[in-house]
Enzyme design. Sequence first.
Site, PDB file in Angstrom:
ATOM      1  N   HIS A  18      -3.047  -6.178  -7.222  1.00 50.11           N
ATOM      2  CA  HIS A  18      -3.625  -6.766  -6.671  1.00 50.11           C
ATOM      3  C   HIS A  18      -5.035  -7.764  -6.620  1.00 50.11           C
ATOM      4  O   HIS A  18      -5.949  -7.684  -7.281  1.00 50.11           O
ATOM      5  CB  HIS A  18      -4.180  -5.883  -5.541  1.00 50.11           C
ATOM      6  CG  HIS A  18      -5.604  -4.612  -5.945  1.00 50.11           C
ATOM      7  ND1 HIS A  18      -6.576  -5.754  -5.486  1.00 50.11           N
ATOM      8  CD2 HIS A  18      -5.797  -3.941  -5.925  1.00 50.11           C
ATOM      9  CE1 HIS A  18      -7.720  -4.367  -5.518  1.00 50.11           C
ATOM     10  NE2 HIS A  18      -7.184  -3.289  -6.167  1.00 50.11           N
ATOM     11  N   GLU A  99      -4.714   3.745  -6.047  1.00 50.01           N
ATOM     12  CA  GLU A  99      -5.422   3.704  -6.743  1.00 50.01           C
ATOM     13  C   GLU A  99      -6.117   5.786  -7.481  1.00 50.01           C
ATOM     14  O   GLU A  99      -6.245   6.997  -6.243  1.00 50.01           O
ATOM     15  CB  GLU A  99      -6.568   3.019  -6.730  1.00 50.01           C
ATOM     16  CG  GLU A  99      -7.783   3.279  -8.304  1.00 50.01           C
ATOM     17  CD  GLU A  99      -7.243   2.937  -9.341  1.00 50.01           C
ATOM     18  OE1 GLU A  99      -5.859   2.588 -10.008  1.00 50.01           O
ATOM     19  OE2 GLU A  99      -7.330   1.821 -10.183  1.00 50.01           O
TER      20      GLU A  99
END
Length: 221
Positions: A18, A99
């Site tokens: 991202h 994450e």
Amino acid sequence: MTTQPPGARKGRDFIARHGETVYNLAQRMQGDHLHTPLTRAGFAQADAMGAALREMLGARPNLTLWASSAGRALQTLAIVAEHLELDWHAARRDDRLVEIGMGEWSGRYYRELTGADADFLDVEARLYRRPAPGGEWYDAIAARVGSWAADTAEDPGDRLVIMHGMSSRVLRGVLTGAPIDPRFDAPVADDLPQGSIALIEGGRESVPHLGRGRASLAAPA
């Protein structure tokens, strides 16, 4: 760890990191925070990814969309999907793509790491040397992304997966059959800047689009 043999999938996997977020810019530990918005640079990186994929795949490609459930991955996906003329709402989300968990250190500034914690970062590997207090380690990431890879191995054709810096490195290691790194107890691929796209086909990796974001541990994402 449940996984699949490298190259078992018939389609190609585009694994994307991202764009930059407000936490990255402030150099704060982001980890598995649900939503830390993209910066203007992050939107520009997402735009560049979308343009690169449009050039590679054309409009409305036959592409399965996947994303981490974190807002920053979904924001990036929305921009990329617009370039590809694909329906963002058709994307599949999975918590296993989030994450690394930072535990008690989630949201802390990196500059606050002093004393015994000052060597927490492995600058050469661009990874952590040990788990944060109450946080996650790389073998746990490998288990969850490996489980996702095994469960979705029958996805037809190509797919785009938008996720994060560290978790994507482990997923790329799993999909290419990289050896387990004894420092991290998991297969870990090389670091790529934010806004990058790795392509895995037949268990082999290439990088068709290198992002212009941060690649250092000052801003893992």
